[in-house]
Design an enzyme around this catalytic site. Structure first.
Site, PDB file in Angstrom:
ATOM      1  N   GLU A  12       0.932  -1.053   0.065  1.00 33.12           N
ATOM      2  CA  GLU A  12      -0.047   0.159  -0.025  1.00 33.12           C
ATOM      3  C   GLU A  12       0.899   1.099  -0.027  1.00 33.12           C
ATOM      4  O   GLU A  12       0.713   2.188   0.681  1.00 33.12           O
ATOM      5  CB  GLU A  12      -0.867  -0.038   1.202  1.00 33.12           C
ATOM      6  CG  GLU A  12      -2.241   0.645   0.985  1.00 33.12           C
ATOM      7  CD  GLU A  12      -2.796   0.398  -0.467  1.00 33.12           C
ATOM      8  OE1 GLU A  12      -3.019  -0.840  -0.934  1.00 33.12           O
ATOM      9  OE2 GLU A  12      -3.010   1.256  -1.201  1.00 33.12           O
ATOM     10  N   GLY A  13       1.929   1.265  -0.793  1.00 34.27           N
ATOM     11  CA  GLY A  13       2.956   2.156  -0.968  1.00 34.27           C
ATOM     12  C   GLY A  13       3.974   2.076   0.478  1.00 34.27           C
ATOM     13  O   GLY A  13       3.571   2.057   1.592  1.00 34.27           O
TER      14      GLY A  13
END
Ligand SMILES: Cc1cc2nc3c(=O)[nH]c(=O)nc-3n(C[C@H](O)[C@H](O)[C@H](O)COP(=O)(O)OP(=O)(O)OC[C@H]3O[C@@H](n4cnc5c(N)ncnc54)[C@H](O)[C@@H]3O)c2cc1C
Length: 559
Positions: A430-431
């Site tokens: 998610e980054g």
């Protein structure tokens, strides 16, 4: 694995620290008053404790696996998923128009925390679906909404998020998956996606993939990417499942942890998909999903931190070693100063991560309820902090949990090691947390620092009469100004330190506001002495610039 939902702590934060009544006094959320949320949290807590927590170990010991091209999930996971779906928890925040409960994100975030504490690998499944629901609510056509949302919200179908490809990880814009217009309102999607969480399962229903791909006229980079919904089985207009789509799970990854969650390599071979949002508008649409998912992943870290703390405390209060240094103490290792340090660190850091995450959710809810742009900016500023600090906290607290257990922490049967292995990925997906920090000092300071300074003003108001917090706030304010005056790579060089300094200072703000009992004052005093002094050092590193990082060339790194 025993787990007790921290409902009192949740209610304390909502009522005494973060002003939840601001949400329940809006028209949009007028039904979600104090009594109702207390009942909801208690219900979700029971499910987490009684139904999900017993699945934690089996999910690790008997991982999801691929059998003749079919994903078999860990023992008990299907029933656990049914309990989540039947409780209405998948669509708890979704629009009632399509069957959701319309609850504030603030409340569903706490439900997510409890599910993550109990069984992280299973809880990732509804998290993915929730992101998809939000993306479709915001960007889907009426026909797509009518067909997919009721089934996703009820949990009959599940959702996934397909961004990553072998050459396109953090650099999503490098993706090569293709979409070709079939001329009948559908598109043919081809390409390989990797690391797809819950890419398939044996729970029945449909698995709906949100896939990023490029149309033939899509320009290189993120501006040429479009978003498609690509179901495993093609549904008819009434949602009855039809023929299998041209997609398959090629393999599942063998991972450090999170074994109960199938992480799939997916092959799309001219699969039929429907566009979500406008052509080449895929990244904007995906951002809706990613913001929800970033907060959700921060919450995963928080959930594991809480569970790891509970486990470590239970162990520390039973294990006896050495002479107790405290008169009238428990006679256990919990009396030793260094063990106390670890337990208090775990407790304080978890409390701070929770407050940051909830404050982010509250700002999102207040924006949704009032359309006041200042709440949007506040939520946007806090989101990378919530994701990175929440997941760092999950990892660091789980690691301390192992240490509290001593040798037993290294032995799998206690479950302390599983927390650490399972939660590790939350700092990556998610980054990565590095990318979150760069977002904070890059995009989130593009307003000239308005959102950052507004947050600092809030902290300054709390810090009146609290010297240590006031000092941290002043240092952080100066550091923010210095970063704003720096070139972008110097900012990136200091990004991770800056994000942590901000999180720690915010922690002082929340704990001071919540210090309404002797115990809470004592925890805040510990935090003030052990955490707030770190802000100075972190701010010094944050403004040290990038030249130092390149002073050793890559040959010298190897030397
Ligand atoms: C268990 C698991 C589940 C996942 N689930 C999903 C899913 O459901 N859907 C999906 O699409 N993806 C999923 N992912 C993929 C995940 O989002 C990526 O692994 C992540 O975005 C990082 O990409 P990467 O692995 O290619 O690492 P890279 O991008 O190669 O990064 C390697 C390192 O370089 C750093 N780095 C890269 N670019 C920069 C930059 N510009 N500036 C500074 N540092 C940089 C990173 O921070 C990292 O430390 C999952 C991954 C795992 C392991």
């Amino acid at each position: 694995m025993p787990y007790t939902a921290p409902t009192d702590e949740h209610l304390h934060l909502l009522r005494n620290v973060l002003g939840y009544d601001r949400i329940s006094s809006t028209e949009k959320f007028e039904d979600a008053g104090d009594d109702m949320i207390a009942a909801i949290l208690s219900e979700a807590g029971k499910m987490a404790q009684d139904v999900l927590a017993p699945l934690q170990r089996p999910g690790d010991l008997e991982p999801a696996h691929l059998e003749n091209g079919v994903v078999r999930t860990a023992p008990g996971f299907h029933d656990g998923y049914k309990a989540i779906a039947e409780g209405g928890w998948v669509g708890a925040a979704a629009d009632p128009e399509h069957g959701g409960m319309g609850l504030p994100l603030t409340i569903t975030t706490l439900v997510g925390e409890m599910m993550a504490s109990a069984c992280l690998s299973l809880s990732l499944n509804p998290l993915m679906t929730q992101g998809q629901i939000e993306a479709l609510e915001a960007h889907g056509s009426d026909a797509i909404k009518a067909l997919y949302l009721p089934k996703l919200i009820s949990g009959e179908w599940t959702g996934t998020m397909n961004l990553t490809e072998p050459q396109a990880g953090s650099d999503v814009g490098a993706l090569r998956s293709k979409a070709v217009d079939n001329g009948d309102g559908t598109f043919a999607i081809s390409g390989q996606k990797i690391y797809i969480s819950w890419g398939d399962h044996d729970f029945g229903g449909n698995v709906c993939h949100l896939v990023l791909a490029r149309l033939p006229d899509g320009v290189p980079g993120t501006k040429g990417i479009s978003l498609f919904i690509v179901p495993k089985f093609i549904p008819d207009a009434d949602g009855n499942l039809g023929e299998a789509n041209s997609l398959r799970v090629v393999s599942l990854e063998h991972k450090l942890g999170l074994h109960g969650s199938p992480t799939a390599v997916m092959e799309f071979d001219g699969a039929t998909g429907w566009m979500v949002g406008p052509p080449h508008g895929g990244m904007a649409a995906m951002f809706t999903m990613m913001n929800n998912a970033r907060l959700g992943v921060g919450t995963e870290g928080l959930g594991v931190a809480e569970a790891a703390y509970q486990k470590a405390l239970e162990f520390a209060l039973e294990r006896k070693q050495g002479k107790t240094p405290v008169d009238g103490g428990t006679g256990t290792i919990a009396d030793h100063a260094d063990v106390r340090r670890m337990l208090l660190t775990m407790k304080a850091q978890t409390a701070v991560a929770r407050a940051i995450i909830l404050d982010t959710a509250i700002s999102t809810d207040l924006f949704n309820a009032t359309q006041d742009a200042s709440f949007k900016a506040r939520a946007a500023f806090l989101t990378p902090i919530a994701k990175a600090f929440g997941t760092d906290t999950g990892s660091e607290v789980a690691d301390l949990g192992i240490q509290v257990h001593g040798g037993m922490g290294f032995v799998e049967e206690t479950g302390a090691a599983q927390f650490s292995r399972d939660v590790r990925v939350t700092r990556i997906y998610e980054g990565t947390n590095g990318i979150q920090a760069m977002d904070l000092v890059g995009r989130k300071l593009m307003d000239g620092g308005d959102a950052a300074f507004a947050m600092l003003d809030e902290i300054a108001a709390t810090a009146k009469g609290n010297e240590a917090l006031a000092k941290a706030e002043t240092t952080l304010r100066e550091t923010t100004k210095a970063l704003l005056a720096s070139d972008i790579n110097a900012r990136f060089a200091g990004a991770t330190s800056f994000l942590r300094a901000f999180a720690i200072t915010l922690g002082g703000h929340y704990l001071t506001r919540g210090a309404d009992t002797e115990n809470r004052r004592a925890l805040n005093a510990f935090y003030t002495a052990h955490f707030l002094p770190q802000v100075d050092a972190l701010c010094a590193a944050a403004t040290a610039g990038d030249a130092l990082l390149y002073a050793l060339d890559t040959d010298a790194l190897a030397g």
